[in-house]
Design a protein around this motif. Structure first.
Motif, PDB file in Angstrom:
ATOM      1  N   UNK A  90       1.433  -1.538   0.233  1.00 44.22           N
ATOM      2  CA  UNK A  90       0.032   0.030   0.404  1.00 44.22           C
ATOM      3  C   UNK A  90       1.202   1.552   0.142  1.00 44.22           C
ATOM      4  N   UNK A  91       0.618   2.063  -1.147  1.00 37.84           N
ATOM      5  CA  UNK A  91       1.777   3.559  -0.942  1.00 37.84           C
ATOM      6  C   UNK A  91       1.224   4.633  -1.392  1.00 37.84           C
ATOM      7  N   UNK A  99       3.054   0.858   3.129  1.00 36.66           N
ATOM      8  CA  UNK A  99       2.946  -0.871   3.761  1.00 36.66           C
ATOM      9  C   UNK A  99       2.330  -2.280   3.307  1.00 36.66           C
ATOM     10  N   UNK A 101       0.696  -5.792   2.723  1.00 37.56           N
ATOM     11  CA  UNK A 101      -0.345  -6.382   2.229  1.00 37.56           C
ATOM     12  C   UNK A 101      -0.306  -7.573   2.096  1.00 37.56           C
ATOM     13  N   UNK A 106      -5.819 -13.197  -2.273  1.00 42.36           N
ATOM     14  CA  UNK A 106      -5.445 -12.166  -3.893  1.00 42.36           C
ATOM     15  C   UNK A 106      -4.256 -13.070  -4.929  1.00 42.36           C
ATOM     16  N   UNK A 127       1.562  -6.690  -6.194  1.00 46.19           N
ATOM     17  CA  UNK A 127       0.685  -5.751  -6.434  1.00 46.19           C
ATOM     18  C   UNK A 127       0.517  -4.776  -5.879  1.00 46.19           C
ATOM     19  N   UNK A 128       0.845  -2.903  -6.184  1.00 47.48           N
ATOM     20  CA  UNK A 128       0.879  -2.397  -5.312  1.00 47.48           C
ATOM     21  C   UNK A 128      -0.422  -1.412  -5.873  1.00 47.48           C
ATOM     22  N   UNK A 129      -0.772  -1.115  -4.841  1.00 45.53           N
ATOM     23  CA  UNK A 129      -1.855  -0.372  -3.950  1.00 45.53           C
ATOM     24  C   UNK A 129      -2.020   1.375  -3.995  1.00 45.53           C
TER      25      UNK A 129
ATOM     26  N   UNK B 109     -11.199  -7.231 -10.017  1.00 50.01           N
ATOM     27  CA  UNK B 109     -10.738  -7.451  -9.339  1.00 50.01           C
ATOM     28  C   UNK B 109     -10.342  -7.279  -7.891  1.00 50.01           C
ATOM     29  N   UNK B 120      -6.220   2.635   3.857  1.00 51.33           N
ATOM     30  CA  UNK B 120      -5.344   3.537   3.293  1.00 51.33           C
ATOM     31  C   UNK B 120      -6.972   4.050   1.780  1.00 51.33           C
ATOM     32  N   UNK B 124      -6.015   3.862  -7.116  1.00 54.45           N
ATOM     33  CA  UNK B 124      -4.820   3.027  -8.493  1.00 54.45           C
ATOM     34  C   UNK B 124      -4.710   2.144  -7.815  1.00 54.45           C
ATOM     35  N   UNK B 126      -1.867  -1.717  -9.381  1.00 49.10           N
ATOM     36  CA  UNK B 126      -0.927  -2.203 -10.830  1.00 49.10           C
ATOM     37  C   UNK B 126      -0.243  -3.369 -10.204  1.00 49.10           C
ATOM     38  N   UNK B 127       0.443  -4.393 -10.869  1.00 45.51           N
ATOM     39  CA  UNK B 127       0.697  -5.783 -10.826  1.00 45.51           C
ATOM     40  C   UNK B 127       1.756  -5.760 -11.194  1.00 45.51           C
TER      41      UNK B 127
END
Lengths: 143, 143
Positions: A90-91, A99, A101, A106, A127-129, B109, B120, B124, B126-127
């Motif tokens: 989590x960015x 953080x 996750x 997932x 994955x970056x959220x 998903x 948070x 957006x 990104x994977x």
DNA sequence: TATTAAATAATAATAAGTATTGTTTAGAGC
DNA sequence: GCTCTAAACAATACTTATTATTATTTAATA
């Protein structure tokens, strides 16, 4: 893919376990955040006062290639971590905070997707959220 | 979130549309890869021979902050793209090549997962899928 | 078309990262 | 434990990437 990792088990790897290298790995494991090169350098120097910054750079690169640590880039800053439980990030776009996750569900889903991708042999996924963290939200409300 | 984007529609944004800025955006849209600062600089210089590299840096940073382009870091190299169709990345660990990967299903998903994350505000996602690309696999087999 | 804040080119300065070289050391074999 | 050697090291020089400064130019608006 990401088994439990200790200095003992990693000892099987084809490499020398110097004090400098061990301290860098140990530092990363004890600091669950995502420190920068300078933060790692400063941290390790508390135990090994004479360690060279070039040694830190070389080891971080070496350990990344060996797969013992991971590199994360956010807002142009390179950070490192040694958390090998599969996880995501989590960015915060504003302050750059990262953080971890964790989510088995997932992870499983993503690896299933990866298995269907052709022309690429995928072995890991992340994955970056992106968004706004609690602190920044608070700050903006009060600002 | 990611609507269609043209120089016209982006013109609503609070910024000046200088030749330099327009050429940088145009270059990124016409080059679907993930060029580095130097590649962008060289490309844009073909039209604007006197453009300064600092201008390229400043604009890339500025446009990233504005959300008109995206930054991707791989193997310590900073790259940029202007593809606003939601997509993911296939990254080759060996040669550093990045391929785009589109999947509405995966995107949906992930945004659903994002909606359940507390503390948070995610906007957006990104994977990055890491592995070995076709070319490197080939090379390694024949090497 | 005059005004002005934003953007620019040129260049200086700083930060990040890599290469070199002579010295030290971990790990393997004795 | 002692010897050997490739790997790792510290120190430092060097290169590349990025940012800051400043005087000049320009896009957008009145």
């Amino acid at each position: 893919m990401f088994g439990e990792m200790t200095l003992e088990t990693t000892g099987k790897a084809d490499m020398k376990y110097t004090n400098q290298r061990v301290e860098i790995i140990t530092f990363l494991r004890e600091h669950k955040g995502h420190p920068t090169v300078d933060e790692i350098y400063d941290g390790v120097r508390k135990k090994l006062t004479r360690i060279s910054k070039a040694t830190v750079y070389k080891n971080l690169k070496f350990l990344s290639e060996k797969g013992l640590i991971e590199e994360v880039n956010v807002k142009g800053v390179t950070r490192f971590e040694a958390n090998f439980v599969p996880h995501h990030h989590l960015i915060c776009r504003e302050c750059g905070k990262i953080e971890d996750f964790e989510s088995d569900e997932l992870f499983d889903y993503l690896m299933k997707v990866a298995g269907d991708i052709e022309g690429f042999n995928i072995d890991s996924v992340n994955t970056n959220f992106y968004g706004e963290c609690k602190d920044c939200k608070e700050k903006n409300r009060n600002g």
